[in-house]
Structures are given as structure tokens and as C-alpha cells.
Design a protein around this motif. Structure first.
Motif, short mmCIF file in Angstrom:
data_model
loop_
_atom_site.label_atom_id
_atom_site.label_comp_id
_atom_site.label_asym_id
_atom_site.label_seq_id
_atom_site.Cartn_x
_atom_site.Cartn_y
_atom_site.Cartn_z
N PHE A 151 23.67 -2.83 76.35
CA PHE A 151 24.21 -2.05 75.23
C PHE A 151 25.46 -1.29 75.67
N GLU A 152 25.37 -0.67 76.84
CA GLU A 152 26.52 0.12 77.32
C GLU A 152 27.73 -0.78 77.56
N LYS A 153 27.46 -1.96 78.09
CA LYS A 153 28.53 -2.92 78.36
C LYS A 153 29.14 -3.44 77.04
N ALA A 154 28.26 -3.72 76.07
CA ALA A 154 28.72 -4.32 74.81
C ALA A 154 29.52 -3.34 73.97
N THR A 155 29.16 -2.04 74.06
CA THR A 155 29.77 -1.06 73.14
C THR A 155 30.67 -0.07 73.85
N GLY A 156 30.52 0.05 75.17
CA GLY A 156 31.28 1.06 75.90
C GLY A 156 30.72 2.46 75.68
N VAL A 157 29.55 2.56 75.07
CA VAL A 157 28.95 3.87 74.79
C VAL A 157 27.77 4.09 75.74
N LYS A 158 27.72 5.27 76.35
CA LYS A 158 26.65 5.59 77.31
C LYS A 158 25.38 6.01 76.57
N VAL A 159 24.26 5.63 77.16
CA VAL A 159 22.96 6.00 76.59
C VAL A 159 22.21 6.88 77.58
N PRO A 160 22.21 8.20 77.37
CA PRO A 160 21.44 9.06 78.27
C PRO A 160 19.97 8.64 78.24
N HIS A 161 19.42 8.43 79.44
CA HIS A 161 18.01 8.01 79.46
C HIS A 161 17.32 8.50 80.72
N ARG A 162 15.99 8.53 80.63
CA ARG A 162 15.19 9.05 81.73
C ARG A 162 13.91 8.23 81.80
N ILE A 163 13.47 7.97 83.03
CA ILE A 163 12.21 7.26 83.20
C ILE A 163 11.06 8.24 82.98
N VAL A 164 10.14 7.86 82.13
CA VAL A 164 8.94 8.68 81.94
C VAL A 164 7.73 7.78 82.18
N GLY A 165 6.54 8.31 81.91
CA GLY A 165 5.32 7.53 82.15
C GLY A 165 5.19 6.36 81.20
N ARG A 166 4.24 5.49 81.52
CA ARG A 166 4.00 4.33 80.67
C ARG A 166 3.50 4.75 79.29
N ARG A 167 3.76 3.93 78.29
CA ARG A 167 3.23 4.15 76.94
C ARG A 167 1.93 3.35 76.83
N ALA A 168 0.89 4.04 76.31
CA ALA A 168 -0.41 3.38 76.21
C ALA A 168 -0.31 2.12 75.36
N GLY A 169 -0.96 1.08 75.81
CA GLY A 169 -1.04 -0.14 75.01
C GLY A 169 0.12 -1.10 75.18
N ASP A 170 1.15 -0.71 75.99
CA ASP A 170 2.30 -1.60 76.14
C ASP A 170 1.95 -2.86 76.95
N ILE A 171 2.50 -3.97 76.52
CA ILE A 171 2.43 -5.22 77.26
C ILE A 171 3.46 -5.14 78.38
N GLU A 172 3.11 -5.65 79.56
CA GLU A 172 4.05 -5.59 80.69
C GLU A 172 5.25 -6.51 80.48
N LYS A 173 4.95 -7.78 80.23
CA LYS A 173 6.07 -8.72 80.03
C LYS A 173 5.64 -9.86 79.11
N ILE A 174 6.54 -10.16 78.20
CA ILE A 174 6.30 -11.32 77.33
C ILE A 174 7.63 -11.87 76.85
N TRP A 175 7.77 -13.17 76.91
CA TRP A 175 8.89 -13.83 76.23
C TRP A 175 8.44 -15.20 75.78
N ALA A 176 9.18 -15.74 74.83
CA ALA A 176 8.74 -16.93 74.12
C ALA A 176 9.15 -18.21 74.83
N ASP A 177 8.33 -19.23 74.65
CA ASP A 177 8.80 -20.59 74.78
C ASP A 177 9.10 -21.04 73.34
N PRO A 178 10.36 -21.12 72.95
CA PRO A 178 10.69 -21.41 71.56
C PRO A 178 10.90 -22.91 71.29
N GLN A 179 10.50 -23.76 72.26
CA GLN A 179 10.81 -25.18 72.15
C GLN A 179 10.25 -25.85 70.91
N LEU A 180 9.02 -25.46 70.56
CA LEU A 180 8.41 -26.09 69.40
C LEU A 180 9.24 -25.79 68.13
#
Ligand code: UFG
Length: 343
Positions: free
Chosen positions: A281-310
Motif C-alpha cells: 500500500f505504501e509503495k502503491a500510494t506513497g502514503v505511510k501507514v502508522p502501524h504497530r504489532i499487537v497480540g493475535r486476534r482470536a479465531g484468526d486463520i494463520e494462512k490461506i490462499w486459493a488454488d483458483p485453477q478450477l
């Protein structure tokens, strides 16, 4: 002109889909209870396409009101069903509201379809049905995991209700589209995502932070088993996603289905971490996004991405907008909201 009923057609994904349907020459009737959208979206759609879609303010859980729509608009050939409550956290607080809204609406539509000779049904499902997948990228054959929330459960139950209805011999042909993470806005910035209150999803929170509405973006966890420790998702441009619906409608109406109910992953096939997304986002827009690492959010999936071949092979559809371009549309939309004095 083929007539399509779009429930939830003034919402985020619904409005973009109405635009693509109209661009392809379909005649669209929108049904929406405006619980999470505004009627002015109908005018915005007209500005983009030059055609004003028919609009009925109706709640799909109201059987009589919904039946009146089928009476009023002859010859509906297919339905795209977006109308649903969709906030994961809220669904934990108000499960009955979620089950009522999301399940009764579907049952009403499926009951009305045969009576009014409507055959095609495209359903807004979600990659949430896979839970935390065992294998990546995730294919449509991956097991359906127990839902993490009532919201996720309504998506699973809806898929089952559709399958059981078709199995019973009802004259219905269905496509279940399992969306990954839809983001961005129409390139005109006339339609986009309008979250109620404090956004729960990453992109609206990020763009609101970038414009100064929010102080900083919380990154929910950097200790996941991923290259940079933050969660990975498959972010798909909403206009690309909208086009998948047009492909699904054509497949049904042209009798190209291999089975009466088909499920497709609608994603890019590319996994992107939260930290990578902020950088993009910062690269695409040149706008900085202030951010901070906090604890995990309950219920979040660690990683998922699609196989969109079908979907690529069968629907003849592919997500082809790159991430930075997509993020620029999200930013343009946020700037437009400021310009219009919305927020
Ligand atoms: N995230 C942050 N900070 C935020 C918001 C989100 O770090 O302020 C992170 C999340 O932890 C997650 C990623 O950004 O790793 C994406 O989060 P979203 O809330 O935007 O999206 P989800 O993947 O959690 O959920 C989305 C939809 C759900 C749907 C689910 C799976 O919002 O409706 O995908 O389909 F169920």
C-alpha cells in the motif's frame, strides 16, 4: 434481455457485480433491506453504467414482500444471493440474528424459485468454510472444517441447504462462489466499501489510518508460522470478483455446468501477509501507514490462499488486477469519501 435478481445489490460486492452484469447487457433487479448500505448506491451504479437498475427495499427474510418482487418482475432467470449479515465478531454476540437472517433468506428464495420458474442460483460463499487448511493452496476438494463463528457456520449451512434442495429434485442449478478476501473499489470511486463504525477488516482500517481517521493500524500478531510472522490471505480485487459472478451466471444459463451444484474458489492464488500488504500500500500510494504489532486476534486463520485453477479452467475467469493497482483503488475511494464529506 436476461433478467437477474441481485439480493444485497447495494452492498460492497453486490454493487460491483450489478455494474458488471449491466456492462454485459443483463437487466438487473436489486433487492436490499439497506441494513448495511445506502439507496444512493443505485444512482452511483447508474452514473457508472448509464443504466439505473430496478431497486426494491425488501428484506429477504420477509417471504410475502419477497414474493411480491417475483410477481412484479416477470421472467427472472437467475438470482445472485449476496444479502446476508457478515461481521464475524457480531455473529458471536448475536448468533440468532445471524442464523435467522442468513438462513431464512436463503430458504425463502429457494422456495420461491420453482414457483416463478427461476432456475439459476449463484451463492456468496466464503473460504471460511475451509477453516485452517491442511494443504496450500486450498482446492475445492479440501475438507470443510467446523466453523469458527456463527457467521462461518451460516455459510456452511447455506451450502448444504442448496445441495440438499438440488438433490431433492428441485429445478435449481447452483454455483457456490467461495470468495477469498475481497478488497478495493470501482476505479471511478463511485462505489466501494462503506464499513459501519470502526472497521473490523484490514483494508478499510488501513485506509482510514492512512487518511488520519484512525491513529494506527494494529497488526494482529507477528509470531505466526509464516515468513514474516504475520497472517497470510489471498486478497482479490472486488471488480475481478464481480466478474466471476457474470461468468457463473453465463455458465448456468448456457447449460455449461458439469453438475447441478458446483463450487469454485474465487481468489488470485497469491498469498500476501499483513506486513507485505502494508508495504504494498505504501509503495502503491506513497502514503505511510502508522502501524504497530499487537497480540493475535482470536479465531484468526494463520494462512490461506486459493488454488483458483478450477475457476480459471471451468468458469473461464481469472483475477488479473495486480495488488498495487487494487490498493490504489481502495485509497482513491477513501479520498473520495473525504471529498464527499462522508468521513
Ligand atoms: N488484520 C489486522 N489488523 C486489523 C484487521 C485485520 O492485522 O485491524 C489482519 C487479520 O488478523 C488477518 C488479515 O488482517 O490476518 C485479514 O483480516 P480481515 O478481517 O480483513 O479478513 P479475514 O480474513 O479475517 O476475514 C475475511 C472476511 C470474513 C470471512 C473471512 C474468510 O472478513 O467475512 O475472510 O472468508 F469469513
Amino acid at each position: 434481455m436476461k433478467r437477474i435478481l441481485v439480493t444485497g445489490g447495494t452492498g460492497f460486492i453486490g454493487s460491483h457485480t450489478v455494474v458488471e452484469l449491466q456492462n454485459q447487457g443483463f437487466d438487473v433487479v436489486i433487492v436490499d433491506n439497506l441494513s448495511n448500505s445506502k439507496e444512493t448506491v443505485v444512482d452511483s451504479i447508474e452514473k457508472i453504467t448509464g443504466v439505473k437498475p430496478a431497486f426494491e427495499k425488501v428484506d429477504c427474510t420477509d417471504f410475502a414482500a419477497l414474493e411480491n418482487v417475483f410477481r412484479k418482475y416477470d421472467g427472472i432467470e437467475a438470482i445472485i444471493h449476496f444479502a446476508a449479515s457478515k461481521a464475524v465478531g457480531e455473529s458471536v454476540q448475536k448468533p440468532l440474528m445471524y442464523y435467522r437472517n442468513n438462513i431464512v433468506s436463503l430458504i425463502n428464495l429457494l422456495e420461491l424459485m420453482p414457483k416463478y420458474g427461476v432456475r439459476g442460483f449463484v451463492f456468496s460463499s466464503s473460504c471460511t468454510v475451509y477453516g485452517e487448511p491442511d494443504e496450500l493452496p486450498v482446492t475445492e476438494n479440501a475438507p470443510i472444517k467446523p466453523a469458527e463463528s456463527p457467521y462461518g457456520n451460516t455459510k456452511q449451512i447455506n451450502e448444504e441447504i442448496i445441495r440438499d434442495t438440488v438433490k431433492s429434485g428441485a429445478p435449481v442449478n447452483a454455483v457456490l462462489l467461495r470468495y477469498f478476501n475481497p478488497i478495493g473499489a470501482h476505479p471511478t470511486a463511485l462505489i466501494g466499501e462503506l464499513p459501519n463504525g470502526v472497521p473490523q477488516n484490514l483494508i478499510p482500517y488501513l485506509t482510514q489510518t492512512a487518511i488520519g481517521i484512525r491513529k494506527e493500524l494494529s497488526v494482529f500478531g507477528d509470531d505466526y508460522n509464516t515468513p514474516d510472522g504475520s497472517c497470510i490471505r489471498d486478497y482479490i480485487y472486488v471488480v475481478d470478483l464481480a466478474k466471476a459472478h457474470v461468468c457463473a451466471i453465463n455458465r448456468i444459463l448456457n447449460n455449461e455446468q458439469k453438475e447441478k451444484v458446483e463450487a469454485f474458489n474465487i481468489g488470485t492464488g497469491r498469498g500476501v501477509s499483513v506486513l507485505e500488504l502494508i508495504n504494498a500500500f505504501e509503495k502503491a500510494t506513497g502514503v505511510k501507514v502508522p502501524h504497530r504489532i499487537v497480540g493475535r486476534r482470536a479465531g484468526d486463520i494463520e494462512k490461506i490462499w486459493a488454488d483458483p485453477q478450477l475457476a480459471n479452467n471451468e468458469l473461464g475467469w481469472k483475477a488479473d488486477t495486480d495488488l498495487e493497482e487494487t490498493l490504489r483503488t481502495a485509497w482513491k475511494w477513501q479520498l473520495k469519501l473525504r471529498e464527499d464529506g462522508v468521513m
